[in-house]
Scaffold this active site. Structure first.
Site, PDB file in Angstrom:
ATOM      1  N   LYS A   1      46.015 -16.413  71.016  1.00 59.48           N
ATOM      2  CA  LYS A   1      45.469 -17.677  71.211  1.00 59.48           C
ATOM      3  C   LYS A   1      44.766 -17.529  72.677  1.00 59.48           C
ATOM      4  O   LYS A   1      45.277 -17.190  73.523  1.00 59.48           O
ATOM      5  CB  LYS A   1      46.598 -18.554  71.631  1.00 59.48           C
TER       6      LYS A   1
ATOM      7  N   LYS B   1      43.517 -17.800  67.146  1.00 59.43           N
ATOM      8  CA  LYS B   1      42.811 -19.129  67.530  1.00 59.43           C
ATOM      9  C   LYS B   1      42.148 -19.148  68.693  1.00 59.43           C
ATOM     10  O   LYS B   1      42.373 -18.688  69.706  1.00 59.43           O
ATOM     11  CB  LYS B   1      44.283 -19.984  67.777  1.00 59.43           C
TER      12      LYS B   1
HETATM   13  C1  PBG Z   1      48.682 -26.687  72.947  1.00 56.57           C
HETATM   14  C2  PBG Z   1      47.749 -26.624  71.847  1.00 56.57           C
HETATM   15  C3  PBG Z   1      46.329 -26.708  72.089  1.00 56.57           C
HETATM   16  C4  PBG Z   1      45.918 -26.606  70.600  1.00 56.57           C
HETATM   17  C5  PBG Z   1      46.939 -26.468  69.767  1.00 56.57           C
HETATM   18  N1  PBG Z   1      48.007 -26.592  70.459  1.00 56.57           N
HETATM   19  C6  PBG Z   1      45.597 -26.954  73.028  1.00 56.57           C
HETATM   20  C7  PBG Z   1      45.603 -26.003  74.396  1.00 56.57           C
HETATM   21  O1  PBG Z   1      46.081 -24.896  74.139  1.00 56.57           O
HETATM   22  O2  PBG Z   1      45.156 -26.724  75.343  1.00 56.57           O
HETATM   23  C8  PBG Z   1      44.448 -26.914  70.311  1.00 56.57           C
HETATM   24  C9  PBG Z   1      44.204 -27.079  68.710  1.00 56.57           C
HETATM   25  C10 PBG Z   1      42.727 -27.453  68.460  1.00 56.57           C
HETATM   26  O3  PBG Z   1      41.889 -27.334  69.438  1.00 56.57           O
HETATM   27  O4  PBG Z   1      42.435 -27.953  67.676  1.00 56.57           O
HETATM   28  N2  PBG Z   1      49.799 -25.670  73.287  1.00 56.57           N
END
Ligand code: PBG
Length: 358
Positions: free
Chosen positions: A229, A282
């Site tokens: 991520k 992601k």
């Molecule tokens: C939080 C989380 C996020 C997303 C999914 N889970 C945002 C972040 O890490 O700030 C983002 C998903 C998206 O942008 O569609 N842990």
């Protein structure tokens, strides 16, 4: 005894395939090219042919539909930066889940909008057994039992600081946060979640969650690990949806540097060793190379998250009339599958199901 030299059997002269047949060479006099032997366009002539040789097929089975849930009754609010995406109160969420099921969508991922007075630095509300997510999971499992329910494990929607971990002196504490994530995952499993999906990027959380689930008898609750991520600017609209933007700084001390791909493989190895069932990259679109490398690195299913900013870009350009929304959507999601994604989380899930039906 002397051995006579073994003569090799007569060999047929091997055709030289490196050179085109004489009749296909460029005309020596005029220089005009003759007919090519290989004509790739032969396989593109008709729709049936194109379908026959198609390498990648996007199906509704590949999709996970992320949904935002909030308190209240009879309410739905469109997320301004995500046209067509809503935060639903629990009753209307059930309607949306049924609509998804009727379109053939088999899995959803839930994200909560938590009210300000319920947020604190330790994310206490995240493991309230009667909190919004456990209630939503129970209600969905009752109304649509066959729907696969995936719950996000992270503190940010519950954190007064808007971070994925407990903050102390401007730092995000790792091990103290993992202890809270474990409690959150157990509450979600207890409520009936099929998969928990740690999206926090704390070290060691997959292993800690796996041990706790097994220790409590939840051996069949899976872990969809947000393994790679990235600290991405593509999450902006999601943070609007959940009002979860960091109150200070950024997430670069726990989410990955966008420049790194080998580090994604390190993360994925750790998550596999710790017990992940599915690993995820992601965002997706700007990280297709990472999806591809991850796919070659593991035999676990690989998921890709087509995140909020990727959704918003397509929606915005389409609203301007600058692109064909449906075609760009399908092309984009197909690219993720072609890169190696087995599973795609996308806010377009319903639109894809409809498009593929047509
Ligand atoms: C939080 C989380 C996020 C997303 C999914 N889970 C945002 C972040 O890490 O700030 C983002 C998903 C998206 O942008 O569609 N842990």
């Amino acid at each position: 005894m002397s051995s006579s030299p073994i003569s090799s059997p007569p060999q047929r002269p091997v055709a030289d395939t490196t050179e085109a047949a004489p009749e296909n060479r460029t005309d020596a006099v005029s220089g005009t090219p003759r007919t090519p032997v290989q004509r790739p366009r032969r396989l593109r002539r008709t729709d049936a042919l194109r379908r026959m040789v198609r390498e990648t097929v996007l199906t509704v089975d590949d999709l996970i539909y992320p949904l935002f849930v909030m308190e209240g009754e009879g309410q739905q609010e469109e997320v301004p930066s995500m046209p067509g995406c809503f935060r639903y109160s629990l009753d209307l969420l059930l309607d949306e889940v049924k609509a998804a099921r009727d379109l053939g969508i088999g899995a959803i991922a839930l994200f909560p909008l938590i009210r300000h007075h319920q947020k604190d630095n330790a994310g206490t509300e995240s493991y309230n057994p009667d909190g919004l997510i456990p209630r939503a999971v129970r209600a969905i499992k009752q109304a649509v039992p066959q729907m696969l329910v995936i719950t996000d494990v992270a503190l940010d929607p519950y954190s007064s600081e808007g971070h994925d971990g407990i903050v102390k002196d401007g730092q995000i504490l790792n091990d103290e946060t993992v202890a809270v994530l474990v409690k959150q995952a157990l509450v979600q499993a207890e409520a009936g979640a099929d998969f928990v999906a740690p999206s926090d990027m704390m070290d060691g959380r997959v292993g800690a969650i796996r041990r706790a689930l097994d220790g409590s008898g939840w051996i069949n609750v899976g872990i969809l690990a947000y393994s790679a991520k990235y600290a991405s600017a593509y999450y902006g609209p999601f943070r609007d949806a959940l009002d979860s933007a960091p109150k200070f700084g950024d997430k670069k001390t726990y989410q990955m540097d966008a420049a790194n791909a080998r580090e994604a493989l390190k993360e994925v190895e750790l998550d596999i060793a710790e017990g992940a069932d599915i690993v995820m990259v992601k965002p997706a679109l700007a990280y297709l190379d990472v999806i591809c490398r991850m796919k070659h690195h593991t035999n676990l299913p690989v998921a890709a998250y087509n995140v909020s900013g990727e959704y918003a870009m397509i929606k915005a350009a389409a609203q301007q009339g600058w692109i064909d929304e449906q075609k760009v959507m399908l092309e984009t999601l197909t690219s993720m599958k072609r890169a190696g994604a087995d599973v795609i989380l996308t806010y377009f899930a319903k639109a894809v199901a409809l498009a593929l039906r047509a």
